[in-house]
Design a protein around this motif. Structure first.
Motif, PDB file in Angstrom:
ATOM      1  N   GLU A 167       0.834  -1.202   0.000  1.00 18.07           N
ATOM      2  CA  GLU A 167       0.000   0.000   0.000  1.00 18.07           C
ATOM      3  C   GLU A 167       0.871   1.255   0.000  1.00 18.07           C
ATOM      4  O   GLU A 167       1.894   1.311   0.670  1.00 18.07           O
ATOM      5  CB  GLU A 167      -0.908   0.012   1.232  1.00 18.07           C
ATOM      6  CG  GLU A 167      -1.942  -1.094   1.255  1.00 18.07           C
ATOM      7  CD  GLU A 167      -2.913  -1.006   0.090  1.00 18.07           C
ATOM      8  OE1 GLU A 167      -3.389   0.113  -0.195  1.00 18.07           O
ATOM      9  OE2 GLU A 167      -3.185  -2.045  -0.533  1.00 18.07           O
ATOM     10  N   CYS A 168       0.455   2.255  -0.757  1.00 16.00           N
ATOM     11  CA  CYS A 168       1.187   3.522  -0.842  1.00 16.00           C
ATOM     12  C   CYS A 168       1.220   4.214   0.523  1.00 16.00           C
ATOM     13  O   CYS A 168       0.263   4.149   1.293  1.00 16.00           O
ATOM     14  CB  CYS A 168       0.507   4.425  -1.868  1.00 16.00           C
ATOM     15  SG  CYS A 168       1.249   6.063  -2.035  1.00 16.00           S
ATOM     16  N   CYS A 169       2.319   4.918   0.796  1.00 19.16           N
ATOM     17  CA  CYS A 169       2.430   5.631   2.071  1.00 19.16           C
ATOM     18  C   CYS A 169       1.705   6.974   2.047  1.00 19.16           C
ATOM     19  O   CYS A 169       1.533   7.616   3.078  1.00 19.16           O
ATOM     20  CB  CYS A 169       3.899   5.861   2.415  1.00 19.16           C
ATOM     21  SG  CYS A 169       4.726   7.122   1.407  1.00 19.16           S
ATOM     22  N   GLY A 170       1.316   7.431   0.840  1.00 21.40           N
ATOM     23  CA  GLY A 170       0.575   8.679   0.740  1.00 21.40           C
ATOM     24  C   GLY A 170       1.387   9.891   0.360  1.00 21.40           C
ATOM     25  O   GLY A 170       0.851  10.993   0.262  1.00 21.40           O
ATOM     26  N   PHE A 171       2.687   9.722   0.132  1.00 16.07           N
ATOM     27  CA  PHE A 171       3.506  10.896  -0.194  1.00 16.07           C
ATOM     28  C   PHE A 171       3.234  11.366  -1.627  1.00 16.07           C
ATOM     29  O   PHE A 171       2.527  12.336  -1.849  1.00 16.07           O
ATOM     30  CB  PHE A 171       4.987  10.601   0.030  1.00 16.07           C
ATOM     31  CG  PHE A 171       5.860  11.773  -0.317  1.00 16.07           C
ATOM     32  CD1 PHE A 171       5.752  12.965   0.371  1.00 16.07           C
ATOM     33  CD2 PHE A 171       6.790  11.684  -1.336  1.00 16.07           C
ATOM     34  CE1 PHE A 171       6.541  14.068   0.045  1.00 16.07           C
ATOM     35  CE2 PHE A 171       7.589  12.773  -1.667  1.00 16.07           C
ATOM     36  CZ  PHE A 171       7.463  13.966  -0.977  1.00 16.07           C
ATOM     37  N   GLY A 172       3.809  10.690  -2.596  1.00 14.85           N
ATOM     38  CA  GLY A 172       3.505  10.994  -3.995  1.00 14.85           C
ATOM     39  C   GLY A 172       3.875  12.402  -4.432  1.00 14.85           C
ATOM     40  O   GLY A 172       3.206  12.992  -5.285  1.00 14.85           O
ATOM     41  N   GLY A 173       4.927  12.985  -3.867  1.00 16.72           N
ATOM     42  CA  GLY A 173       5.357  14.314  -4.289  1.00 16.72           C
ATOM     43  C   GLY A 173       4.299  15.373  -4.028  1.00 16.72           C
ATOM     44  O   GLY A 173       3.869  15.585  -2.892  1.00 16.72           O
ATOM     45  N   THR A 174       3.847  16.020  -5.096  1.00 16.18           N
ATOM     46  CA  THR A 174       2.857  17.085  -4.931  1.00 16.18           C
ATOM     47  C   THR A 174       1.493  16.556  -4.500  1.00 16.18           C
ATOM     48  O   THR A 174       0.647  17.329  -4.061  1.00 16.18           O
ATOM     49  CB  THR A 174       2.695  17.883  -6.236  1.00 16.18           C
ATOM     50  OG1 THR A 174       2.356  16.995  -7.302  1.00 16.18           O
ATOM     51  CG2 THR A 174       3.986  18.625  -6.578  1.00 16.18           C
ATOM     52  N   PHE A 175       1.274  15.247  -4.597  1.00 21.17           N
ATOM     53  CA  PHE A 175       0.023  14.660  -4.107  1.00 21.17           C
ATOM     54  C   PHE A 175      -0.166  14.999  -2.630  1.00 21.17           C
ATOM     55  O   PHE A 175      -1.285  15.293  -2.179  1.00 21.17           O
ATOM     56  CB  PHE A 175       0.041  13.142  -4.298  1.00 21.17           C
ATOM     57  CG  PHE A 175      -1.159  12.440  -3.723  1.00 21.17           C
ATOM     58  CD1 PHE A 175      -2.336  12.331  -4.447  1.00 21.17           C
ATOM     59  CD2 PHE A 175      -1.122  11.886  -2.446  1.00 21.17           C
ATOM     60  CE1 PHE A 175      -3.456  11.693  -3.905  1.00 21.17           C
ATOM     61  CE2 PHE A 175      -2.222  11.249  -1.898  1.00 21.17           C
ATOM     62  CZ  PHE A 175      -3.390  11.153  -2.640  1.00 21.17           C
ATOM     63  N   ALA A 176       0.928  14.958  -1.864  1.00 24.72           N
ATOM     64  CA  ALA A 176       0.845  15.231  -0.432  1.00 24.72           C
ATOM     65  C   ALA A 176       0.437  16.674  -0.145  1.00 24.72           C
ATOM     66  O   ALA A 176      -0.113  16.961   0.923  1.00 24.72           O
ATOM     67  CB  ALA A 176       2.195  14.931   0.233  1.00 24.72           C
TER      68      ALA A 176
END
Length: 238
Positions: A163-172
């Motif tokens: 599962e993704c940690c939620g960072f995702g660069g500008t996604f955060a």
């Protein structure tokens, strides 16, 4: 083999010890590593936020800077994926150099053919496979092979590891509430392992998860794969 370190912007600015660990590790294995001073950003941030025309000069500069080398090694699955997957699509002339870019774990296992690098890290560790390493580079269990061979290290499985940690660069930034919730879920899984340290192949993800870990309770430290592999009894990474 002429090996170049592509340190990446984030590591150069915020986590320089990771780049130093890569150099120390590869030199311990008998290889010379150079740091081309002309290197700049791979263009991922610009590309992902829609500045695709502006990325082309960066792609060409990357190819020119790293063309003299037989292999380019980076401690970032995210940036390696950008170079390998997108640079040739942006400029076909970048393809020969892009094909010689490797994330550290795949370089060690696939190119050098080693899994035991002589490391020593006497701690309980869990491993988070970052999205780019998992889904774009498909490096599979290579980091786990390397970690299992580290003396003193107890490797414990991370629940819901993929599962993704939620960072995702500008996604955060653009989706901060969703990002924070995903990060909280990841941190709960990390804490459930009882690990002393969380390891990954991208400091961007470790920065995101580590921030939540620091704010929410007893510390579980974050450590890049390169720093564990560079650690020895004579020169330990704490």
């Amino acid at each position: 083999m002429r090996i170049a370190l592509f340190v990446t912007c984030l590591n150069d600015t915020m986590f320089p010890d990771t780049g130093k660990a890569v150099v120390r590790l590869l030199r311990r294995l008998g290889h010379e590593v150079e740091f081309p001073a002309a290197q700049t950003c791979c263009g991922q941030m610009h590309f992902n936020t829609g500045y695709r025309k502006q990325v082309t000069p960066m792609v060409r500069s990357f190819a020119e800077t790293f063309a003299p080398y037989d292999a380019v090694v980076t401690p970032s699955a995210s940036c390696a994926a950008m170079v390998r997957d997108w640079h040739p699509r942006i400029d076909s002339g970048a393809a020969p150099v892009a094909s010689n870019v490797y994330e550290l774990a795949e370089f060690l296992v696939d190119v050098l053919g080693v899994t035991d690098v002589g490391a020593y890290y006497p701690h309980r560790v869990t491993y988070h496979p970052t999205c780019h390493s998992l889904r774009m580079l498909k490096i599979g269990d290579r980091p786990l092979q390397l970690l299992r061979a580290v003396r003193g290290l107890e490797l414990v499985e991370l629940p819901d590891a993929t599962e993704c940690c939620g960072f995702g660069g500008t996604f955060a930034l653009k989706n901060s509430e969703v990002s924070a919730a995903m990060g909280a879920d990841k941190v709960a899984c990390v804490r459930a392992t009882g690990a002393e340290a969380l390891c990954a192949a991208d400091n961007s993800c470790l920065m995101h998860i580590g921030g939540i870990l620091t704010r929410t309770g007893p510390d579980v430290r974050t450590v890049h794969l390169a720093e564990i592999l560079a650690s020895t009894e004579e020169d330990p990474h704490e």
